[in-house]
Scaffold this active site. Structure first.
Site, mmCIF file in Angstrom:
data_model
loop_
_atom_site.group_PDB
_atom_site.id
_atom_site.type_symbol
_atom_site.label_atom_id
_atom_site.label_comp_id
_atom_site.label_asym_id
_atom_site.label_seq_id
_atom_site.Cartn_x
_atom_site.Cartn_y
_atom_site.Cartn_z
ATOM 1 N N ASN A 1 3.809 1.817 -1.086
ATOM 2 C CA ASN A 1 3.632 0.789 -0.051
ATOM 3 C C ASN A 1 2.300 1.051 0.639
ATOM 4 O O ASN A 1 2.183 1.943 1.478
ATOM 5 C CB ASN A 1 4.794 0.870 0.940
ATOM 6 C CG ASN A 1 4.715 -0.187 2.028
ATOM 7 O OD1 ASN A 1 3.754 -0.952 2.112
ATOM 8 N ND2 ASN A 1 5.728 -0.227 2.881
ATOM 9 N N ARG B 1 4.547 -2.497 -3.474
ATOM 10 C CA ARG B 1 4.489 -3.614 -2.532
ATOM 11 C C ARG B 1 3.139 -4.286 -2.691
ATOM 12 O O ARG B 1 2.093 -3.638 -2.596
ATOM 13 C CB ARG B 1 4.662 -3.118 -1.103
ATOM 14 C CG ARG B 1 4.454 -4.219 -0.060
ATOM 15 C CD ARG B 1 4.524 -3.675 1.351
ATOM 16 N NE ARG B 1 4.144 -4.687 2.317
ATOM 17 C CZ ARG B 1 3.242 -4.518 3.271
ATOM 18 N NH1 ARG B 1 2.598 -3.367 3.382
ATOM 19 N NH2 ARG B 1 2.965 -5.483 4.120
ATOM 20 N N HIS C 1 5.270 -9.877 5.445
ATOM 21 C CA HIS C 1 6.278 -8.904 5.905
ATOM 22 C C HIS C 1 7.648 -9.171 5.272
ATOM 23 O O HIS C 1 8.686 -8.821 5.834
ATOM 24 C CB HIS C 1 6.410 -8.918 7.441
ATOM 25 C CG HIS C 1 5.247 -8.311 8.154
ATOM 26 N ND1 HIS C 1 4.656 -8.881 9.252
ATOM 27 C CD2 HIS C 1 4.544 -7.182 7.907
ATOM 28 C CE1 HIS C 1 3.650 -8.147 9.666
ATOM 29 N NE2 HIS C 1 3.554 -7.097 8.856
ATOM 30 N N ARG D 1 -6.252 -8.190 14.547
ATOM 31 C CA ARG D 1 -6.373 -9.531 13.979
ATOM 32 C C ARG D 1 -6.161 -10.582 15.064
ATOM 33 O O ARG D 1 -5.362 -10.387 15.980
ATOM 34 C CB ARG D 1 -5.355 -9.740 12.861
ATOM 35 C CG ARG D 1 -5.510 -8.761 11.708
ATOM 36 C CD ARG D 1 -4.426 -8.962 10.672
ATOM 37 N NE ARG D 1 -3.993 -7.688 10.123
ATOM 38 C CZ ARG D 1 -2.901 -7.524 9.388
ATOM 39 N NH1 ARG D 1 -2.131 -8.551 9.103
ATOM 40 N NH2 ARG D 1 -2.577 -6.330 8.937
ATOM 41 N N GLU E 1 11.023 -0.779 4.402
ATOM 42 C CA GLU E 1 10.404 -1.447 3.262
ATOM 43 C C GLU E 1 10.514 -0.620 1.992
ATOM 44 O O GLU E 1 10.702 -1.168 0.899
ATOM 45 C CB GLU E 1 8.935 -1.735 3.568
ATOM 46 C CG GLU E 1 8.721 -2.773 4.650
ATOM 47 C CD GLU E 1 7.262 -2.940 5.030
ATOM 48 O OE1 GLU E 1 6.865 -4.072 5.332
ATOM 49 O OE2 GLU E 1 6.527 -1.934 5.027
#
Length: 391
Positions: A11, A92, A180, A236, A377
């Site tokens: 990931n 991922r 996500h 961001r 995750e």
């Protein structure tokens, strides 16, 4: 070798790499080793490896010039502590473009499609491809699988996925994709078998987004065509009047690359605070009266609350609000500010439970429960990888 043996999951983030080795016991993915490499590309990096009980077995300060270097260092330490060779490897992948919306085996054809989609996510797809190649070189013959963050949002209805642009542009694959996805899948898996019909999940970290879930399916989400959209994040912008970008192109001496760097790396909490994107530092400085930190925290939490309110309208009400991600799981002040703004929806917190980080942080009088659920995750990657291996 049994297909309940080890699967390796990878990931990657913008400056970090998380990895894990999972085996199946009684139908559940169980971690054998789990680790992370941080500050990739910086002068000082660190690699930490823990065993299945959470005990630290390695912690080394080591520079990682690239994701591939971090991967090679990670597998070297896994092998040194006796980790078995994986049956399969799951990656991922943040974005697969319009043609890759399902988790799948990485065939040469899929890799070519992913390479052709680089322009959809130029900051994310090239590093993912480099890691896939590095894994193939280290584990030749071991099947590899791609799990796309956008896959979970393939259920978005057209009213949510369609951007108000001319058809000629939309036909190029310009739409709301959402991201996500693996995090949200892990929350749904944690809530199963009974997922409240109208749920909003706020994944709050350096990258942050929200999703509206109807019966556990994504029906709206804050990130859009890229992971830059939605609420303001660590570095961001989140959603921005496109006229601002046109203005900067005309007057600011910035080209497309300069704009991309600014909206992804110099904006958000860092831009608002004039220095840091660290939420712990921001909430501390805001409590001490720092005006820039206060503004950053206020903009962030107000944007989250506005989105929760919008999704309550989309869903026709709210049965559950979930906080997850690094900030969502660990910042009591952020959760408090968001929920205070949502008081008109009848949401109230138990201050003690919120400060302690309990799983249920809402008061008994709250109109709906508010929970803090850790994202997982890597375990979700392991689930998909083993399912695809068997399928």
């Amino acid at each position: 070798m049994s297909d309940s043996g080890a699967v390796l999951v990878i990931n990657s983030g913008s400056s970090s790499l998380k990895f894990g080795l999972y085996v199946e016991h009684s139908g559940q993915e169980t971690v054998r080793f789990k680790g992370s490499a941080s500050h990739i590309g910086a002068e000082q990096g660190r690699l930490v490896l823990k065993d299945g009980r959470g005990q630290q077995v390695r912690a080394v300060d080591v520079r990682h010039p690239s994701q591939e270097d971090a991967f090679r260092e990670a597998v070297r330490h896994l092998e040194e502590v006796g980790a078995e060779k994986p049956l399969a490897i799951g990656h991922r992948v943040v974005h697969g473009g319009p043609r890759l919306r399902k988790h799948q085996v990485l065939t040469p054809e899929v890799l070519k499609t992913l390479e052709d989609a680089t322009h959809f996510a130029p900051l994310h797809i090239p590093p993912a491809l480099a890691l896939i190649r590095a894994a193939k070189a280290h584990y030749p013959g071991v099947p590899q699988f791609a799990c796309f963050d956008t896959a979970f949002h393939a259920t978005l209805p057209p009213v949510a996925s369609t951007l108000p642009l001319p058809r000629a542009v939309r036909d190029q694959g310009v739409q709301r994709y959402g991201f996500h996805g693996l995090s949200y899948e892990s929350i749904v898996a944690r809530l199963a078998p009974v997922v409240p019909a109208r749920t909003v999940v706020a994944h709050l970290g350096n990258g942050a987004s929200l999703v509206a879930l109807e019966q556990g399916r994504s029906v709206d989400t804050s990130m859009g065509f890229t992971p830059t959209g939605g609420i303001p994040m660590g570095t961001r912008t989140g959603d921005l009047d496109p006229g601002v970008l046109v203005y900067l192109l005309r007057t600011g001496g910035l080209d497309a690359e300069g704009l991309e760097a600014m909206v992804n790396h110099e904006a958000g909490l860092r831009g608002l605070s004039e220095g840091t994107s660290d939420m712990q530092a921001l909430t501390r400085d805001a409590a001490a009266g720092d005006a820039a930190a206060t503004l950053a925290v206020d903009v962030f939490t107000r944007s989250i609350a506005k989105t929760v309110g919008a999704y309550a309208a989309v869903l026709g009400g709210l049965d559950l609000l979930v906080f997850t991600g690094g900030i969502g799981e660990n910042s009591a002040p952020v959760r408090q500010r968001v929920c205070e703004t949502l008081g008109h929806l009848g949401i109230t917190l138990d201050a003690r439970r919120n400060d302690e980080g309990s799983e249920v942080i809402s008061a008994q009088t709250s109109a709906c429960p508010v929970r803090v659920i850790p994202s997982d995750e890597e375990r979700q990657l392991a689930r998909h990888t083993r399912r695809l291996l068997r399928g």
